[in-house]
Design an enzyme around this catalytic site. Structure first.
Site, PDB file in Angstrom:
ATOM      1  CB  ALA A  30     -13.819  32.304  10.185  1.00  0.00           C
ATOM      2  CE1 TYR A  31     -16.014  29.898  17.629  1.00  0.00           C
ATOM      3  CE2 TYR A  31     -13.727  31.012  16.719  1.00  0.00           C
ATOM      4  CZ  TYR A  31     -14.333  30.222  16.859  1.00  0.00           C
ATOM      5  OH  TYR A  31     -13.294  29.365  18.011  1.00  0.00           O
ATOM      6  CG  LEU A  32     -19.770  31.854  10.147  1.00  0.00           C
ATOM      7  CD1 LEU A  32     -20.524  30.337   9.421  1.00  0.00           C
ATOM      8  CD2 LEU A  32     -18.524  32.217   9.010  1.00  0.00           C
ATOM      9  CB  VAL A  39     -22.279  29.957  13.628  1.00  0.00           C
ATOM     10  CG1 VAL A  39     -22.413  29.003  12.628  1.00  0.00           C
ATOM     11  CG2 VAL A  39     -23.326  29.918  14.911  1.00  0.00           C
ATOM     12  CB  SER A  82     -18.225  38.023  13.468  1.00  0.00           C
ATOM     13  OG  SER A  82     -18.684  38.396  14.445  1.00  0.00           O
TER      14      SER A  82
END
Length: 169
Positions: A30-32, A39, A82
């Site tokens: 997952a992307y933060l 990230v 996100s």
């Protein structure tokens, strides 16, 4: 650890790669953040995890910093994604002395299979396997980050038609 990532990405036309497939890993990532730099948190086979920060530099190159983190912390970070969590199985496939990563997606992107090769330089010309389809390097809709950020479930049937049937649904 800092590295420079230079890679090309392709749709996969058929299952010909499977006869040369080696190890596989089940990935959840997952992307933060949704800004220009990425990230990413990734859990690998439920047993290890890493946090990666990527900065686009020029052309195909990206500066990449990757750090091993505890699996429990990575699972907690996945809850702060996100967008959606990307699920896929990554296979290491040897072709003409080079390692390719073939990603078979699950979840929202089930039916999509992509292949990537990391290169030493942008001038590198790897031999392309016959099981590859159209090159999608730089096509944002095939980036994991864009897929994670998509607000609705994608229509892979539309993608399959646009990509000449390269997606097996």
């Amino acid at each position: 650890m800092k590295a420079t990532e230079i890679e090309r990405k392709f749709l996969v036309r058929n299952d010909g790669w499977r006869r040369c497939a080696g190890i596989s890993q089940v990935l959840q990532q997952a992307y933060l953040s949704r800004d220009e730099n990425a990230v990413r948190v990734r859990v690998i086979d439920g047993r290890s995890a890493c946090l990666t920060i990527k900065f686009r530099t020029s052309g195909l190159a990206k500066d990449e910093f990757e750090y091993e983190i505890p699996v429990e912390e990575a699972r907690e970070l996945l809850l702060h994604a996100s967008g959606r969590v990307i699920e896929k199985t990554r296979y290491r496939v040897l072709h003409d002395g080079r390692n390719w990563d073939v990603d078979v997606f699950a979840g929202a992107y089930e039916g999509l299979t992509l292949a990537e090769i990391e290169m030493a330089s942008e001038d590198d010309l790897p031999t392309l396997p016959q099981w590859l389809g159209r090159e999608v390097t730089g096509n944002k809709r095939y980036s994991n980050r864009a897929m994670a950020a998509a607000s609705h479930k994608p229509s892979l049937h539309v993608w399959a038609a646009e990509d000449g049937g390269a997606l097996r649904l």
